[in-house]
Design a protein around this motif. Structure first.
Motif, PDB file in Angstrom:
ATOM      1  N   ASP A 281      45.099  54.326  82.107  1.00 45.75           N
ATOM      2  CA  ASP A 281      45.841  55.545  81.804  1.00 45.75           C
ATOM      3  C   ASP A 281      47.224  55.380  82.421  1.00 45.75           C
ATOM      4  O   ASP A 281      47.407  55.600  83.622  1.00 45.75           O
ATOM      5  N   LEU A 282      48.188  54.995  81.598  1.00 46.15           N
ATOM      6  CA  LEU A 282      49.518  54.657  82.093  1.00 46.15           C
ATOM      7  C   LEU A 282      50.405  55.888  82.153  1.00 46.15           C
ATOM      8  O   LEU A 282      50.560  56.607  81.169  1.00 46.15           O
ATOM      9  N   ASP A 283      50.967  56.140  83.327  1.00 43.29           N
ATOM     10  CA  ASP A 283      51.884  57.263  83.535  1.00 43.29           C
ATOM     11  C   ASP A 283      53.274  56.696  83.775  1.00 43.29           C
ATOM     12  O   ASP A 283      53.535  56.072  84.797  1.00 43.29           O
ATOM     13  N   ALA A 284      54.184  56.940  82.814  1.00 43.47           N
ATOM     14  CA  ALA A 284      55.521  56.354  82.885  1.00 43.47           C
ATOM     15  C   ALA A 284      56.555  57.295  83.462  1.00 43.47           C
ATOM     16  O   ALA A 284      57.736  56.956  83.507  1.00 43.47           O
ATOM     17  N   ASN A 285      56.159  58.456  83.914  1.00 42.96           N
ATOM     18  CA  ASN A 285      57.160  59.415  84.383  1.00 42.96           C
ATOM     19  C   ASN A 285      56.905  59.947  85.782  1.00 42.96           C
ATOM     20  O   ASN A 285      57.808  60.474  86.420  1.00 42.96           O
ATOM     21  N   GLN A 286      55.690  59.854  86.250  1.00 39.83           N
ATOM     22  CA  GLN A 286      55.331  60.244  87.606  1.00 39.83           C
ATOM     23  C   GLN A 286      55.406  61.747  87.863  1.00 39.83           C
ATOM     24  O   GLN A 286      55.345  62.180  88.987  1.00 39.83           O
ATOM     25  N   PHE A 287      55.577  62.578  86.830  1.00 44.65           N
ATOM     26  CA  PHE A 287      55.407  64.015  87.034  1.00 44.65           C
ATOM     27  C   PHE A 287      54.852  64.626  85.759  1.00 44.65           C
ATOM     28  O   PHE A 287      55.052  64.116  84.665  1.00 44.65           O
ATOM     29  N   THR A 288      54.122  65.721  85.922  1.00 46.67           N
ATOM     30  CA  THR A 288      53.521  66.400  84.781  1.00 46.67           C
ATOM     31  C   THR A 288      54.347  67.623  84.432  1.00 46.67           C
ATOM     32  O   THR A 288      55.052  68.191  85.275  1.00 46.67           O
ATOM     33  N   SER A 289      54.255  68.031  83.192  1.00 48.09           N
ATOM     34  CA  SER A 289      55.022  69.206  82.753  1.00 48.09           C
ATOM     35  C   SER A 289      54.394  69.779  81.495  1.00 48.09           C
ATOM     36  O   SER A 289      53.651  69.105  80.781  1.00 48.09           O
ATOM     37  N   SER A 290      54.712  71.054  81.227  1.00 55.50           N
ATOM     38  CA  SER A 290      54.224  71.727  80.029  1.00 55.50           C
ATOM     39  C   SER A 290      55.184  72.848  79.671  1.00 55.50           C
ATOM     40  O   SER A 290      56.037  73.247  80.478  1.00 55.50           O
ATOM     41  N   ILE A 291      55.044  73.351  78.460  1.00 54.59           N
ATOM     42  CA  ILE A 291      55.857  74.461  77.979  1.00 54.59           C
ATOM     43  C   ILE A 291      54.920  75.484  77.342  1.00 54.59           C
ATOM     44  O   ILE A 291      53.874  75.100  76.772  1.00 54.59           O
ATOM     45  N   ASP A 292      55.242  76.761  77.445  1.00 54.71           N
ATOM     46  CA  ASP A 292      54.293  77.803  77.010  1.00 54.71           C
ATOM     47  C   ASP A 292      54.518  78.286  75.582  1.00 54.71           C
ATOM     48  O   ASP A 292      54.073  79.380  75.222  1.00 54.71           O
ATOM     49  N   VAL A 293      55.207  77.488  74.757  1.00 57.39           N
ATOM     50  CA  VAL A 293      55.333  77.797  73.331  1.00 57.39           C
ATOM     51  C   VAL A 293      54.860  76.588  72.539  1.00 57.39           C
ATOM     52  O   VAL A 293      54.659  75.503  73.093  1.00 57.39           O
ATOM     53  N   SER A 294      54.673  76.782  71.234  1.00 57.69           N
ATOM     54  CA  SER A 294      54.238  75.676  70.377  1.00 57.69           C
ATOM     55  C   SER A 294      55.394  74.714  70.157  1.00 57.69           C
ATOM     56  O   SER A 294      56.519  75.131  69.869  1.00 57.69           O
ATOM     57  N   GLU A 295      55.093  73.416  70.314  1.00 61.41           N
ATOM     58  CA  GLU A 295      56.133  72.407  70.106  1.00 61.41           C
ATOM     59  C   GLU A 295      56.307  72.130  68.622  1.00 61.41           C
ATOM     60  O   GLU A 295      55.401  72.357  67.806  1.00 61.41           O
TER      61      GLU A 295
END
Length: 481
Positions: free
Chosen positions: A303-317
């Motif tokens: 499971d490769l993580d290329a950014n080292q931080f997680t994020s999300s947005i509360d609307v539909s992309e």
């Protein structure tokens, strides 16, 4: 007269003989217990004392080195002083070791030429010239290896290896010792030679044979974990930049064990053309590889993580569309674990001035982009694309076809503004079996809200719209995939 002459002659002869017999060079003292010479350091001090008759004007001191067993049958001259250069005792001479020296029991002795004298040899000492004194690689820096049950795995020193790897195989005089790690700082000797055929699981590495001069930091290779595979077993994948890794550093190389054939996958999908031992990427995701060895097969995943931080947005992309609420504003919020984050918001690819917090109150329809940047540690960023559309767009006609497949286009039944929420028009939708599936005086252009399950036949629904002044519109709605 005759007796006097004979006596003087005897005394003269006695003094001459005893004077020369007493001239001697003491055992040299070494300023080192072992000589670990290299291109950047090769100077060693040898001190000695001499007693007896005075040195002659033509005297020279010679520093000789034995062979690796301490034998002086064919000594190597390390240094010869200039004529008359040393006249007082004790003395120190600096010498350099030969570039071919390698052994455990060398000795040094000092010889004088006027008068002729030879010292007792020094204590024995190990000596090696470290012609290669840099880290080197084995197994192409792949940290794992797998062999089939009943088989073996061949470990080799890379020659020349990747990048600026200084392969010790370029120096024919060097020899090598292989070890199996028994703990974080302990190991056992396995065998000597430039290669090692492994048939037992374990962690292996090789060292240049510099005896006690061997350095774990510069004279040993990387470690390789060897395991036994059975058909259907699991292996490992390593990332050259680690995992998680900082994508701003560039591409990382995913590597697996040496085998006969490979097929790589990303998020469960086969990567066309990815059939090598390595795969290069800068994208996060679940990577897997199917591996075929001699007589068995195995697999590996990471499971490769290329950014080292997680994020999300509360609307539909995007491509899904978010509808602007009737009140005319939509608050969009980002959630993240970035270190000292910075935020940017864009509308139709134009940076929105002053919008630099984790939330933004949108008042316009259009195409938006939100960017989160991690500013400390791994400098990286993530972006989210989303669209805000009119809640009740001004369409001219009542559509008779919808395709609720999630592509953001024609997903819901959108009708003219004269019949939607706020107009008090009654909207009724009936299935072909006569079942009322929707009845409201506050229609929000959002039917169907739930997935309509069908396989082959495109279902047909019927609508009845009655306005506040009792005008009626009727028709059908065909649902397609």
């Amino acid at each position: 007269m005759q007796n006097f002459t004979i006596t003087n002659i005897i005394v003269f002869i006695f003094l001459f003989i005893t004077g020369n017999a007493c001239a001697q060079i003491e055992t040299p003292s070494l300023g080192f217990s072992q000589a670990c010479a290299s291109p950047i350091f090769n100077t060693y001090g040898v001190s000695f004392s001499f007693t007896g008759s005075e040195l002659g004007g033509s005297n020279q001191f010679i520093v000789e080195l034995s062979d690796e067993t301490g034998d002086f049958s064919n000594p190597t001259v390390l240094h010869t002083t200039a004529v008359g250069a040393i006249t007082t005792s004790p003395a120190i001479i600096n010498v350099s070791m030969p570039t071919t020296i390698a052994g455990e029991a060398f000795r040094i002795r000092i010889k004088g030429t006027d008068p002729v004298a030879t010292s007792v040899p020094s204590m024995a000492f190990p000596a090696y010239y470290k012609i290669q004194d840099e880290p080197f690689s084995i197994n192409n820096l792949v940290s794992t290896g797998v062999y089939c049950s009943g088989g073996s795995y061949l470990l080799t020193i890379d020659n020349p290896g990747t990048g600026d790897n200084d392969s010790p195989l370029q120096y024919p005089s060097l020899t090598f010792n292989w070890f199996r790690a028994t703990g974080p700082t302990t190991e056992v000797f396995v065998a000597s030679g430039p290669t090692l055929e492994v048939s037992d699981p374990g962690i292996y590495f090789v060292a240049i044979n510099y005896g006690p001069c061997t350095s774990v930091n510069t004279n040993t290779s990387n470690k390789v974990t060897i395991s036994e595979a059975s058909s259907g077993g699991s292996s490992t994948i390593s990332s050259s930049l680690g995992n998680p890794y900082c994508a701003s550093q560039g591409l990382t190389t995913l590597s697996t064990v040496s085998a006969n054939s490979y097929q790589w996958f990303k998020d469960g999908n086969e990567i066309t053309g990815a059939t090598d031992q390595t795969y290069i990427t800068d994208e996060s995701g679940t990577y897997a590889v199917n591996i075929t060895l001699n007589g068995c097969s195995t697999s590996a995943s990471i499971d490769l993580d290329a950014n080292q931080f997680t994020s999300s947005i509360d609307v539909s992309e995007a491509p899904a569309e978010n509808l602007m609420p009737p009140e005319g504003t939509l608050i969009v919020t980002l959630t993240d674990t970035a270190n000292t984050p910075e935020y940017e918001w864009y509308l139709n690819d134009v940076l929105i001035a002053g919008a630099n917090s984790a939330s933004y109150e949108a008042t316009e329809i259009g195409n938006y982009k939100a960017v989160i940047s991690q500013t400390v540690g791994c400098i990286s960023s993530k972006e989210f694309l989303f669209t805000i559309g009119e809640t009740f767009p001004n369409v001219e006609n009542i559509p008779n076809l919808i395709s609720p497949n999630g592509d953001g286009t024609n997903d819901t039944w959108v009708i003219p503004q004269a019949y939607v929420s706020g107009t008090n028009a009654e909207v009724i939708i009936i299935s072909s079996q006569g079942e009322i599936v929707l009845q409201t005086n506050d229609y929000l252009n959002n039917w169907p809200q739930e997935e309509l399950n069908f396989k082959d036949v495109n279902p047909v629904y019927y609508y009845i719209i009655t306005t506040q002044d009792n005008k009626t519109r009727k028709g059908s709605i065909t649902v397609v995939k």
